[in-house]
Design an enzyme around this catalytic site. Structure first.
Site, short mmCIF file in Angstrom:
data_model
loop_
_atom_site.label_atom_id
_atom_site.label_comp_id
_atom_site.label_asym_id
_atom_site.label_seq_id
_atom_site.Cartn_x
_atom_site.Cartn_y
_atom_site.Cartn_z
CE LYS A 12 -2.52 13.47 20.16
NZ LYS A 12 -1.26 14.27 20.22
CE LYS B 30 1.18 20.33 19.27
NZ LYS B 30 1.42 19.10 20.04
CG ASP C 152 -0.11 12.11 22.84
OD1 ASP C 152 0.33 13.19 22.44
OD2 ASP C 152 -0.78 12.01 23.89
P1 NDP Z 1 4.51 9.24 27.88
O1 NDP Z 1 3.47 8.20 27.91
O2 NDP Z 1 5.87 8.88 27.37
O3 NDP Z 1 4.69 9.88 29.32
C1 NDP Z 1 3.63 10.47 29.98
C2 NDP Z 1 4.08 10.91 31.35
O4 NDP Z 1 3.06 11.72 31.94
C3 NDP Z 1 4.31 9.75 32.30
O5 NDP Z 1 5.30 10.10 33.23
C4 NDP Z 1 2.94 9.61 32.96
O6 NDP Z 1 2.98 8.99 34.23
C5 NDP Z 1 2.53 11.06 33.09
N1 NDP Z 1 1.06 11.16 33.07
C6 NDP Z 1 0.26 10.85 32.04
N2 NDP Z 1 -1.03 11.05 32.36
C7 NDP Z 1 -1.01 11.49 33.62
C8 NDP Z 1 -2.02 11.88 34.51
N3 NDP Z 1 -3.33 11.86 34.16
N4 NDP Z 1 -1.64 12.30 35.76
C9 NDP Z 1 -0.31 12.32 36.11
N5 NDP Z 1 0.68 11.96 35.30
C10 NDP Z 1 0.34 11.56 34.08
O7 NDP Z 1 3.91 10.44 27.02
P2 NDP Z 1 4.65 11.66 26.32
O8 NDP Z 1 5.86 12.05 27.08
O9 NDP Z 1 4.77 11.34 24.89
O10 NDP Z 1 3.53 12.80 26.44
C11 NDP Z 1 3.49 13.73 27.51
C12 NDP Z 1 2.71 14.96 27.09
O11 NDP Z 1 3.36 15.57 25.97
C13 NDP Z 1 1.27 14.71 26.62
O12 NDP Z 1 0.49 15.84 26.97
C14 NDP Z 1 1.40 14.63 25.11
O13 NDP Z 1 0.19 14.93 24.48
C15 NDP Z 1 2.44 15.72 24.89
N6 NDP Z 1 3.19 15.68 23.64
C16 NDP Z 1 3.86 14.56 23.24
C17 NDP Z 1 4.60 14.56 22.09
C18 NDP Z 1 5.43 13.40 21.66
O14 NDP Z 1 6.16 13.53 20.68
N7 NDP Z 1 5.40 12.28 22.35
C19 NDP Z 1 4.65 15.76 21.21
C20 NDP Z 1 3.97 16.91 21.76
C21 NDP Z 1 3.26 16.84 22.92
P3 NDP Z 1 2.74 7.39 34.35
O15 NDP Z 1 3.93 6.76 33.68
O16 NDP Z 1 2.67 7.14 35.82
O17 NDP Z 1 1.45 7.13 33.64
O1 2IT Z 2 1.04 16.17 20.39
C1 2IT Z 2 1.87 15.94 19.47
O2 2IT Z 2 2.31 16.85 18.76
C2 2IT Z 2 2.33 14.57 19.28
N1 2IT Z 2 1.93 13.69 20.03
C3 2IT Z 2 3.24 14.23 18.13
C4 2IT Z 2 2.46 14.06 16.86
C5 2IT Z 2 3.25 13.55 15.69
O3 2IT Z 2 2.59 13.28 14.67
O4 2IT Z 2 4.47 13.40 15.74
#
Ligand code: NDP
Ligand code: 2IT
Length: 444
Positions: free
Chosen positions: A125, A113, A165
């Protein structure tokens, strides 16, 4: 057996207890056959064996006390996977499901990525099996301080730069940064996603969700389509999901459903995203407990059933393997035209096959959700220059990066005989940059 197949066998033997890691390796190697055929030097130089082996894996104890004084012990991780093109970069995840296999798969995806962003960042990570849910701010702070006390030995602004994350947002980054600065006695851009008052970048919070929608727009454009008037289902209601939902609305789409681990909410006329944001982000409630002021919003207690809703576009933004083959078949049957991954590896291999077979536009996470880490790299640039760019400046850079990632993935797919398959294209384009830099740097 081909070089890719042999490498997969080797990986399975060496990582028998890490199914998610094997899943991500298998997907990537599945795209690299024509690349290996075209350039035998990769095999001669053992590139694949080196590419799938993390440079360094750190596991540590994190002891902390809760508000009653009871001692708890969690496990902390940092996988420094590949630093060929820049300092290790990637988020920290705090969730009870975290174990070494999840960390390795996320770090491996991150290498590709980060390469796709075109910016000089390697892949890493980390995280912990600590569950921030239900903990007080003081407990989260003590945990973060303990976690950083060990992690601080292994990271640095030019060495390894973590971010957020799942379970790690602005609050956690603040506590982690404060502890790092106290231990090291330096102000450096060692974490991204920092608060705007102490070195954070505008747009970083929104970047993954916004970037996902810019990528989706490029996917749709290739078929002369756009987001206007489309019904969109988004899983999750965290950082990525909420900002994707906001951008979909700004682009004229209607978000009809969102979820969390407690279930999903549905409103055919569009759900009130600001209420979800307030409930989840500020009050830290579950989606079930958020007030639903918009008339006609229903709650369903099974988050996985969200894919049974009829929609034009699906954006899985929660977690890995949340959308399986059966869910994919239902989406296809219901006329879904595009799926773009905000989460990392949310679609199972069976689901991806269904999308590709049925010509559903499919945007793989390592390309579609790269806007978050790209904007993290933009935060690093500002920190290094002691600069602060405006919202519009950063957003324009993010948009350009997402369009370029789309082009790179689409062109690489075409060049290597996978036309229309953005997953293969993203794997190939991401790999080539790192592999060629590895060759230039010798056998290390
Ligand atoms: P958050 O913690 O902000 O939100 C996660 C969300 O996903 C919540 O609504 C949570 O529900 C739900 N969730 C998490 N685990 C589970 C599970 N096992 N089953 C059902 N629901 C689940 O995380 P992010 O929004 O930052 O991350 C979401 C995804 O995006 C992840 O895969 C992460 O790796 C990916 N990502 C994040 C980035 C970032 O910049 N933050 C960048 C690129 C990818 P609940 O609140 O009930 O736990
Ligand atoms: O999965 C991802 O790309 C992230 N959680 C963000 C990583 C970062 O360094 O901003």
């Amino acid at each position: 057996m081909t070089y890719c197949q042999r490498t997969l066998e080797h990986a399975i033997k060496r990582n028998p207890c890490d199914p998610e890691f094997i899943q991500s390796i298998k997907e990537v190697l599945g795209s690299l056959e024509p690349v290996m055929d075209a350039n035998p030097r990769y095999e001669e130089l053992g590139i694949l064996e080196r590419f799938i082996e993390p440079e360094r894996q750190i596991i540590f104890r994190v002891s902390w006390t809760d508000d009653s004084g009871k001692v708890h012990v969690n496990r902390g991780f940092r996988i420094q996977f590949n630093s060929t093109i820049g300092p290790y970069k990637g988020g920290l995840r705090f969730h009870p499901s975290v174990y070494i296999g999840i960390m390795k798969f996320l770090a491996f995806e991150q290498v590709l990525k980060n390469s796709l962003t075109g910016l000089p960042i390697g892949g890493g990570k980390g995280g912990s099996d600590f569950d921030p849910k239900g903990k007080s701010d003081a407990e989260v702070m003590r945990f973060c301080q303990s976690f950083m006390t060990e992690l601080s030995r292994h990271i640095g602004g030019d060495l390894d730069v973590p971010a957020g994350d799942i379970g790690v947002g602005a609050r956690e980054i603040g506590f982690l940064y404060g502890q790092y600065k106290r231990i090291k006695n330096v102000s450096e851009g060692v974490l991204t996603g920092k608060g705007i008052t102490y070195g954070g970048s505008l747009v970083r919070k929104e970047a993954t969700g916004y970037g996902l929608v810019y990528f989706l727009e490029e996917m749709l454009k290739s078929k002369n389509l756009d987001i206007k008037g489309k019904k969109v289902v988004i899983s999750g209601s965290g950082n990525v999901a909420i900002h994707a939902a906001q951008k979909i609305q700004q682009s004229g789409g209607t978000v009809i459903a969102m979820s969390d681990s407690s279930g999903y909410i549905y409103n055919p006329d569009g759900i009130n995203i600001e209420m979800v944001k307030a409930g989840k982000e500020i009050e830290r409630k579950s989606i079930k407990e958020c007030p639903f002021p918009s008339k006609g919003t229903e709650f369903n207690g099974s988050c996985r059933e969200i894919w049974q809703l009829k929609c034009d576009i699906a954006l899985p933004c929660a977690t890995e393997n949340e959308l399986d083959e059966q869910a994919a078949q239902t989406l296809v049957k219901n006329g879904c035209i595009a799926v773009a991954e905000g989460a990392n590896m949310p679609c199972t291999p069976g689901a991806i096959k269904v999308f590709l077979k049925n010509k559903v536009l499919y945007g793989p996470g390592k390309a579609a959700n790269a806007g978050g880490v790209a904007t993290s790299a933009i935060e690093m640039q500002q920190n290094s220059m002691r600069m602060f760019w405006s919202f519009d400046e950063v957003e324009a850079k993010l948009k350009e990066i997402m369009i370029n990632i789309y082009k790179k993935s689409s062109n690489a797919a075409k060049e290597y005989g996978f036309e229309g398959n953005l997953m293969a294209g993203a794997n190939i384009a991401g790999f080539l940059k790192v592999a060629d830099a590895m060759i230039a740097q010798g056998i290390v």
